[in-house]
Design a protein around this motif. Sequence first.
Motif, short mmCIF file in Angstrom:
data_model
loop_
_atom_site.label_atom_id
_atom_site.label_comp_id
_atom_site.label_asym_id
_atom_site.label_seq_id
_atom_site.Cartn_x
_atom_site.Cartn_y
_atom_site.Cartn_z
N TYR A 89 -8.59 -7.18 -3.84
CA TYR A 89 -9.51 -6.07 -4.04
C TYR A 89 -9.93 -6.00 -5.51
O TYR A 89 -11.10 -5.80 -5.83
CB TYR A 89 -8.81 -4.77 -3.61
N ASP A 132 1.80 5.27 -1.54
CA ASP A 132 1.30 6.47 -2.19
C ASP A 132 2.37 7.19 -3.00
O ASP A 132 2.19 8.33 -3.42
CB ASP A 132 0.67 7.42 -1.17
N GLY A 133 3.51 6.56 -3.20
CA GLY A 133 4.53 7.15 -4.06
C GLY A 133 5.57 7.95 -3.31
O GLY A 133 6.61 8.29 -3.85
N TYR A 134 5.28 8.29 -2.06
CA TYR A 134 6.24 9.06 -1.28
C TYR A 134 7.07 8.10 -0.43
O TYR A 134 6.53 7.17 0.17
CB TYR A 134 5.53 10.07 -0.39
N GLY A 135 8.36 8.36 -0.36
CA GLY A 135 9.23 7.50 0.42
C GLY A 135 9.33 6.12 -0.21
O GLY A 135 8.98 5.93 -1.38
N PHE A 163 -8.00 4.99 -11.35
CA PHE A 163 -8.16 4.46 -10.00
C PHE A 163 -6.83 4.20 -9.31
O PHE A 163 -6.77 3.92 -8.13
CB PHE A 163 -9.01 3.20 -10.02
N ARG A 173 4.53 -0.42 3.56
CA ARG A 173 3.39 -1.14 4.14
C ARG A 173 3.04 -2.34 3.28
O ARG A 173 2.27 -2.26 2.34
CB ARG A 173 2.20 -0.19 4.29
N THR A 208 -4.00 8.59 -10.72
CA THR A 208 -4.53 9.90 -10.31
C THR A 208 -4.90 9.89 -8.82
O THR A 208 -5.07 10.94 -8.23
CB THR A 208 -5.77 10.32 -11.11
N ARG A 209 -5.04 8.71 -8.23
CA ARG A 209 -5.34 8.64 -6.79
C ARG A 209 -4.09 8.39 -5.98
O ARG A 209 -4.18 8.12 -4.78
CB ARG A 209 -6.37 7.54 -6.54
N MET A 210 -2.95 8.44 -6.62
CA MET A 210 -1.66 8.22 -5.97
C MET A 210 -1.63 6.88 -5.22
O MET A 210 -1.02 6.77 -4.17
CB MET A 210 -1.33 9.35 -5.00
N ARG A 211 -2.29 5.87 -5.79
CA ARG A 211 -2.22 4.54 -5.18
C ARG A 211 -1.27 3.73 -6.05
O ARG A 211 -1.68 2.93 -6.88
CB ARG A 211 -3.60 3.91 -5.14
N ASN A 250 0.89 -1.15 0.00
CA ASN A 250 0.00 0.00 0.00
C ASN A 250 0.93 1.20 0.00
O ASN A 250 1.54 1.52 1.02
CB ASN A 250 -0.86 -0.02 1.26
#
Lengths: 307, 417
Positions: free
Chosen positions: A76, A60-63, A271, A67, A274-277, A58
């Motif tokens: 999912y 978000d692109g940072y670091g 999904f 997780r 653009t949602r930074m997932r 999981n």
Amino acid sequence: MSVIETASATGTTSVEPARRMSANGWAIVVIFLPPALLLFTVFVALPIAQAAWFGFFNWDGYGRPERFIGLKNYGYLLNNATFNRSLINNGLVIAVSLLVQQPVALAVALMVAGRVAGAAWFRMIFFLPYVLADVAAGLIWHFMFDGGYGLSSVVTDALGLPPYYLLADKTWAFSAILIVILWKYFGFYTMLYVAGLQGIDRSLLEAAEMDGASAFQRFRHITLPLLGPMIRLAIFFSVIGSLKLFDFIPPLTGGGPFETTNTMVSYLYYFGITRMRFGFSSAVGFVLFVICVTFAFGYRRLFMRDD
Amino acid sequence: MSFRRFTIAAACLAALTAPALADTNITVLHVSENAAQVAVWNKAAADYNAAHKGVNVQFKFLENEAFKAKLPTMLQSNDRPELFYSWAGGVMQTQNKDGFLKDLTADVGAVQSTMLPAAVDAFKVDAETVGVPFQIGMVAFYYNKKLFEKAGVKAEDIKSWDDFLGAVKKIKAAGITPIVVGAGEKWPMHFYYSYLVMRIGGENALADAKAGKNGGFKNATFVEAGKRLRELGALEPFQPGYLSTKHTESAAIFGDGKAAMDLMGDWLIAMQVSNSTSGKGLPEEDIGILTFPVVAGGKGKATDTLGGINGWLVTKTAPPEAVDFLKFFSQEKYALEAAKTGAYIPVVKGTEQAITDPLFRRLADLLAATTYHQNYFDQDLGPAVGRVINDVSVSVVAGDKTPEEAAAAIQDAAEQQ
């Protein structure tokens, strides 16, 4: 250049020594292989492996991705109605490409391949949409489908019907995308088939005609088998193109209404990215990769062995 | 080019760039395509550079989507900007959590005291200041005065949600499209959902939901807001085909005088002109501004406002000159400049007085008097949850999802974070 010239000058005899790797040959391998291998590894193999790895996080692109969530992203995806709809949409694109686009392209090719008056013009006209950028084509069609002022409004006005907004219709919006794909790419396949048809030796067809074969028989027993490699290639392009379809979606529907017009790639974009997932995006990308590779290798093994 | 020529050229190039390398370069990365705005910024940079030898401040543009996609990578590379544009909210919090932002708490106290508290607070994470705002915006109903008149609707009479629904019915009965919305892009519809949540749940509604109180986003406020939204949708108040209408098209429809209302941010004032068929749009005197109605029994006030807040963040490794420039930039002078040229609504208190455009001025006055200002929900929550709010806003209004399903979808996204 000089290598080729000497090879052709000495003829077939030069083939034998080349098979056995000379010291010179090894030097060539050592000099020329590493750059290609390195590029391939860094820009193709590593990113694929990395995407597969990110898919377990999981993130978000940072670091750094930290997780770890195992197969949750994939779990999912399996239960996600929007993703399933995207898969179905990709299937629809493939079905329409194979069942409608390819036969139409072949039929048109048969008509314009010969030395008929104006054939060259028709070839050019049919090919024109292909030259247009996908996004530009998407924007143009977005206007055409607009019920208020587009081509669609002209049609409904003429028939005395209320304005119809195809792109806002949950049930039929995806057919708009299918229409644009058909329009845009059938010219490309027509050209492929025209090239294939022109490669067929005319004397075969003439001989068959003299033997009394009907036009259909000539098509069925001469043209079609000889066109086989081209058809198999066209189908290959068509399926791979359908799987990675993206460019039409943002200008035409943006995946809407109610997320019914996504393809796998637009799903990944809307999904995931653009949602930074990014972990999730990687999982979607990996699924797409597996589907494409399975198809590509499977198809080549089964149908394109001799081509 | 021969090798010799190449060396000479390279040497010349090196000679040219050498003095620049000795400078402290401050790059400010932004996404603005608004020429008036960029003009104010460039002026500030030029003034600062002239006054500070050896410092070179430069504003650099990156297209909005590209900016959002590239920033995570840039921040982790050596190519990171010293200052960059921000919408505050969830993305900023993530950037801070992962250690990319400089703590400005000790440096910017003086400039903060000159600014609207709502804007300043948006750039705090807990008690720590990580950025400085420059612009504030507000979402409100823009209405076409002539069409209101034609339908016999008086804007002053629209106070409550029920008044609003009544007005919508009346306008529709007069054969006019009551509301235009670019629902094809989804976010324009989330303004309705957001305002309803604010009006029903008051200023703690979003914070409580984020904190997971009372079932998080599944709580009664969000469900109730969904029900009100569907109530509006059931009246079919939007232009035909609204589900595929893009934002620019919606501005064109409003500018062409083909719809009575548009719930939008302040940029609509310019967009309804540039996107209209005639290129002229509605004359400003024909446009009125109406605040979002209150909901009977709700905790929110009519003076609570929703709108974007933009500011600058400083990257952790930036030299002290970056913070110094930020303070220089934040002085009243440049805020006044922005106000005068109509570039944007500045956050420095009192500068709104310099705004000459009457519509902008009205918004600025409403913002100056705000009782609670809320950042856009989709920015506040960050992209993963924010975009789900946008999606479900459209689904609920069109009746494709029930208010309960919508609330559950948001909660689901929040839990996956």
